[in-house]
Enzyme design. Structure first.
Site, PDB file in Angstrom:
ATOM      1  N   HIS A  42       3.855  21.050  20.791  1.00 57.00           N
ATOM      2  CA  HIS A  42       4.444  19.275  20.266  1.00 57.00           C
ATOM      3  C   HIS A  42       3.501  19.913  18.773  1.00 57.00           C
ATOM      4  O   HIS A  42       3.118  20.379  18.507  1.00 57.00           O
ATOM      5  CB  HIS A  42       3.520  18.643  20.688  1.00 57.00           C
ATOM      6  CG  HIS A  42       2.486  18.378  20.840  1.00 57.00           C
ATOM      7  ND1 HIS A  42       0.832  18.623  20.171  1.00 57.00           N
ATOM      8  CD2 HIS A  42       1.522  19.217  22.015  1.00 57.00           C
ATOM      9  CE1 HIS A  42       0.461  18.461  20.856  1.00 57.00           C
ATOM     10  NE2 HIS A  42       0.420  19.676  21.966  1.00 57.00           N
ATOM     11  N   ASP A 287       0.194  23.854  24.500  1.00 53.58           N
ATOM     12  CA  ASP A 287      -0.183  25.209  24.111  1.00 53.58           C
ATOM     13  C   ASP A 287      -0.688  26.157  25.018  1.00 53.58           C
ATOM     14  O   ASP A 287      -0.101  27.032  25.482  1.00 53.58           O
ATOM     15  CB  ASP A 287      -1.724  25.429  23.114  1.00 53.58           C
ATOM     16  CG  ASP A 287      -2.687  23.880  23.847  1.00 53.58           C
ATOM     17  OD1 ASP A 287      -2.235  23.786  24.406  1.00 53.58           O
ATOM     18  OD2 ASP A 287      -3.343  24.010  22.824  1.00 53.58           O
TER      19      ASP A 287
END
EC number: 3.1.3.2
Length: 423
Positions: A42, A287
């Site tokens: 994101h 991540d």
């Protein structure tokens, strides 16, 4: 004169043979892109949490904690534009639902990132514009509830064997040395933040909060010096390695990133044999998702994946008819994606080699592999219980046998009492 005529004859014959070859032999098939899988993080977000002594609490952020910011929206719109340019000629310039499938984790920031990305990738053309003043069109993004996500939300759990591996990782020299080297530093950070349970595994939260605040122009406290931020950043990267590496990386991969890799392998194989999937498959995640996958592939660079970074898988059909896989990682918006090579394979990796080399980190049965193996102590207990159970069973059988024989025995002779009626 005869020699000259002979030379002309040979030249004519050569031209004739070449012409026949051109007619008979099929044209060479050019190398072509057949399928693309993207996994991206994101965009820029607000902190996911804060610490007790932080002067900036949740009300400081327009949408609260863990939400996509305007900067994050722009990052993904720009990534969408870059992807549109990269795949010009492969994807239709306008959105076709048969060509694209997007799946996201069920978080606002990943869902919104996917939507912003699609706005850059497929701006509406002609009949797709439902309002001439709006250069945007709705494109579906699919998801599943967080508690049911066994593909994109990492670390995956519950998985007892993974937790056991993490406990064993904490006993490794690397972890122990890192812990002792940073004990005083962690005490200082805990005192300044007001956190009471700060460890190597949780200190990343402090860095994340300070990083987000600094990125958005908020003044950091005096103790958060550049040196402190650099040290926190290094410990943050260590926490990613703790999750998916340091110790028994291959087995951790089978329980974590290998699950996503298994799906990617399945899709690559399917597109090489049947072409039944959309041409572009997109995963919008985190991540930790990128690190889990890259650790499974053994291509992780040791650093946190930045906002809107993107791991790319491209499936090509070579002019020979065989298939190959190329990987790229876009972690800088102003540079072309970095080529990634699977260890043991060139960048243009034949599909069969890609599948063979990644096979060891793909689980056969995730649920089964997550179970704890029976140790020596467990075996002794099982044997003892089995012996006790056998003895108890034999005693019950013996008791029932005795009772049955007693009931089946005929009555003995006895004297008839005086005055007793005869039958």
């Amino acid at each position: 004169m005869a020699g000259k005529r002979s030379g002309w004859s040979r030249a004519a014959l050569l031209q004739l043979l070449l012409g026949v070859n051109l007619v008979v032999m099929p044209p060479t098939r050019a190398r072509s892109l057949r399928f693309v899988t993207l996994l991206y993080r994101h965009g820029d977000r607000s902190p996911v949490k804060t610490y007790p002594k932080d002067p900036y609490q949740e009300e400081e952020w327009p949408q609260g904690f863990g939400q996509l910011t305007k900067e994050g929206m722009l990052q993904h719109w720009e990534l969408g534009q870059a992807l549109r340019q990269r795949y010009h000629g492969f994807l239709n310039t306008s959105y076709h639902r048969q060509e694209v499938y997007v799946r996201s984790t069920d978080f606002d920031r990943t869902l919104m990132s996917a939507e912003a990305n699609l706005a850059g990738l497929f701006p509406p053309n002609g009949m797709q514009r439902f309002n001439p003043n709006i250069s945007w069109q709705p494109i579906p993004v699919h998801t599943v509830p967080i508690t049911e996500d066994r593909l994109l939300k990492f670390p995956l759990g519950p998985c007892p064997r993974y937790e056991q591996l993490q406990n064993e990782t904490r006993q490794t020299p690397e972890y122990q040395n890192e812990s002792s080297r940073n004990a005083q530093f962690l005490d200082m950070v805990a005192n300044e933040t007001g956190l009471t349970d700060l460890t190597l595994e949780t200190v990343w939260n402090v860095y994340d909060t300070l990083f987000c605040e600094q990125t958005h122009g908020l003044r950091l406290p005096p103790w958060a010096s550049p040196q402190t931020m650099q040290r926190l950043s290094r410990l943050k990267d260590f926490s990613f390695r703790f999750l998916f590496g340091i110790y028994q990386q291959a087995e951790k991969a089978r329980l974590q990133g290998g699950v996503l890799l298994a799906q990617i392998r399945k899709n690559l194989t399917l597109m090489a044999t049947t072409s039944q999937l959309p041409k572009l498959l997109v995963y919008s995640a985190h991540d930790t998702t990128l690190v889990a996958l890259q650790m499974a592939l053994d291509v992780y660079n040791g650093e946190q994946a930045p906002y809107a970074s993107c791991h790319i898988f491209e499936l090509y059909q070579e002019d020979s008819g065989n298939f190959s896989v190329e990987m790229y990682f876009r972690n800088e918006s102003d540079k072309a994606p970095w080529p990634l090579s699977l260890p043991g394979c060139p960048h243009r990796c034949p599909l069969q080699d890609f599948l063979r080399l990644t096979e060891p980190v793909v689980p056969k049965d995730w649920q089964q592999e997550c179970q704890l193996a029976s140790g020596p102590a467990d075996t002794e207990v099982i044997v003892a219980l089995a012996v006790c159970g056998s003895i108890l069973f034999l005693l019950i059988v013996l008791l029932l046998t005795v009772l049955f024989r007693m009931q089946a025995q005929p009555p003995g002779y006895r004297h008839v009492a005086d005055g007793e009626d005869h039958a």
